[in-house]
Design an enzyme around this catalytic site. Sequence first.
Site, PDB file in Angstrom:
ATOM      1  N   SER A 146      -2.471   2.098   4.314  1.00  0.00           N
ATOM      2  CA  SER A 146      -2.910   0.733   3.993  1.00  0.00           C
ATOM      3  C   SER A 146      -1.785  -0.261   4.287  1.00  0.00           C
ATOM      4  O   SER A 146      -1.390  -0.402   5.445  1.00  0.00           O
ATOM      5  CB  SER A 146      -3.382   0.664   2.542  1.00  0.00           C
ATOM      6  OG  SER A 146      -4.090  -0.520   2.318  1.00  0.00           O
ATOM      7  N   HIS A 188      -8.256  -0.148   6.802  1.00  0.00           N
ATOM      8  CA  HIS A 188      -9.605  -0.234   6.188  1.00  0.00           C
ATOM      9  C   HIS A 188     -10.563  -0.813   7.234  1.00  0.00           C
ATOM     10  O   HIS A 188     -11.399  -1.662   6.905  1.00  0.00           O
ATOM     11  CB  HIS A 188      -9.595  -1.141   4.951  1.00  0.00           C
ATOM     12  CG  HIS A 188      -8.586  -0.788   3.908  1.00  0.00           C
ATOM     13  ND1 HIS A 188      -8.792   0.231   3.000  1.00  0.00           N
ATOM     14  CD2 HIS A 188      -7.369  -1.310   3.622  1.00  0.00           C
ATOM     15  CE1 HIS A 188      -7.735   0.309   2.185  1.00  0.00           C
ATOM     16  NE2 HIS A 188      -6.861  -0.600   2.550  1.00  0.00           N
ATOM     17  N   GLU A 215     -10.550   4.044   6.920  1.00  0.00           N
ATOM     18  CA  GLU A 215     -10.081   4.687   5.684  1.00  0.00           C
ATOM     19  C   GLU A 215     -10.116   6.210   5.826  1.00  0.00           C
ATOM     20  O   GLU A 215     -10.937   6.759   6.562  1.00  0.00           O
ATOM     21  CB  GLU A 215     -10.951   4.237   4.511  1.00  0.00           C
ATOM     22  CG  GLU A 215     -10.740   2.764   4.207  1.00  0.00           C
ATOM     23  CD  GLU A 215     -11.541   2.264   3.014  1.00  0.00           C
ATOM     24  OE1 GLU A 215     -12.355   3.032   2.456  1.00  0.00           O
ATOM     25  OE2 GLU A 215     -11.352   1.080   2.643  1.00  0.00           O
TER      26      GLU A 215
END
Lengths: 302, 302
Positions: A146, A188, A215
């Site tokens: 992330s 994401h 993800e």
Amino acid sequence: MAAVTGLAFASTLGAQPAKTARLVVIGGAEDRLKDRVILRKFVEYCGGSRARIRLITTASAQPAMTWESYRAVFSELGVDNFEQLALTDRDSAFAPQLSQEILQADGIFISGGDQGRLMDVIWETPAYRSLHEAFHLHACCLGGTSAGAAVMSRHMISQGPAVLRPIKWATETDIGLGFVSNAVVDQHFSERRRLARLMSTLAQRPDLLGVGIDEDTALVIERNRSIEVIGRGAVTVVDPSRMQSNVDDVGLEEQMEMLGVVIHMLPSGHRYSLDSKLQAARWPESLRRVLTRLVAPGPLRG
Amino acid sequence: MAAVTGLAFASTLGAQPAKTARLVVIGGAEDRLKDRVILRKFVEYCGGSRARIRLITTASAQPAMTWESYRAVFSELGVDNFEQLALTDRDSAFAPQLSQEILQADGIFISGGDQGRLMDVIWETPAYRSLHEAFHLHACCLGGTSAGAAVMSRHMISQGPAVLRPIKWATETDIGLGFVSNAVVDQHFSERRRLARLMSTLAQRPDLLGVGIDEDTALVIERNRSIEVIGRGAVTVVDPSRMQSNVDDVGLEEQMEMLGVVIHMLPSGHRYSLDSKLQAARWPESLRRVLTRLVAPGPLRG
């Protein structure tokens, strides 16, 4: 700590055994409970369960919780030598002990959170230089998820909504750690429908590639050799290098014309290697160009 | 009604004044209350407020409401000669009076709803042949919104969820009216995040172009000459003609590798004409190819 010059870089490299330097760039929300395909692979790339692996939680708003979570996972994966790096503020980033820890690691994992928080702490500090030395000179495996993935790129998207269509200045970019030197990484990616946001960024920066990572999916970059997609989803590579856009003719937040953007959808399980002549024969021209740029490490910085 | 042969087509065309045949393909939810940019343009292309314009509500689940809504709008736009076509079931599609109405229209507008419902009623009927004659021989302007846009293409997406990533057989396709002969049109495109769904379709049908039209946005196709985007959003053209995919090697609903897909984002206000050498000079090669294929009318059918 003295800055490492180009000369020192070359000579040190010459003295090292040929170890494979890898980046494991994860689009967030990687599985930590079930098969843990990505984290298991990360451990393998660090050298197996006996590797010294260090965690950076600086991006996280709840570093203690983040540490506990990863401690549990890595312990279950058999890694005993797993510690958190004491990188909490800029002062800490100047501690010789921290740089030492970084330089001795076989692998370093950067957690999610806010990529700006990490960069504010580490930018142009000895810890930053040590990270670069660890990767470039010792082939330390770097993983990031992330926000920890976003900081891998030279230019990272620091903020920007998931726009419906490419619009001018939809995003703000900021400087990242620079290990993926020719790309901007977005995470994401499919889940948050970020293609239009990434394209908005690339309209401003057609010199970069766009790399959108889903993800529970990782792009593994093996320096100067290959890329591979592992995990659950796919990696979307956006190549604007032949694009024609009207970015200079439109106003702030206006829609943009973007002609000839090339997209590669690389699903999990696929590896693309510069070594393979067989693969290369079937690649579209753009993919060869993309690959060459993605595997090129950024310069050693410090 | 006799089928019109290729020969009759050619000789009839020769006898007609050079009138411009246009398709106005709308991505749904066009503004009917404020500036009504798209519907106003449609009226203009039909020949202005004195044009004979007919409405097809067959796709709609509530044709009476749909009729009332468009009757009000077209009346406010000054169109007096606006009627609904009596095309409610297959029997009605065989009525000579209906074909007569179609052939005398300056413009025909196809409402939204379920594209399958319209195709079930009209497929291979005299009304279907008359629609083709109206467009091909009389240059009747055809407009369609949402389902009415999807049916414009030869192959339309009949159903399929908005998948996160391109997967095999994410969508089912069915045959449409065939006026946009080399493309599959998808509507509500950016708003419903349908790129992955369109790419899934194109993996199966790389011979087609993908045309994604946003809401309150229209792609105006001028036969053999130009395309133009009007309204609020953009048109996304996806060109898979140089794509490498592994569609034949993966199982049902598996993710696909798609390399070298070219995307053009065409925002509202832009016109692309085969007549303009100035424009053509700056087009990427793919756009020239795309344009040539998009403006080519399908064959006269019946």
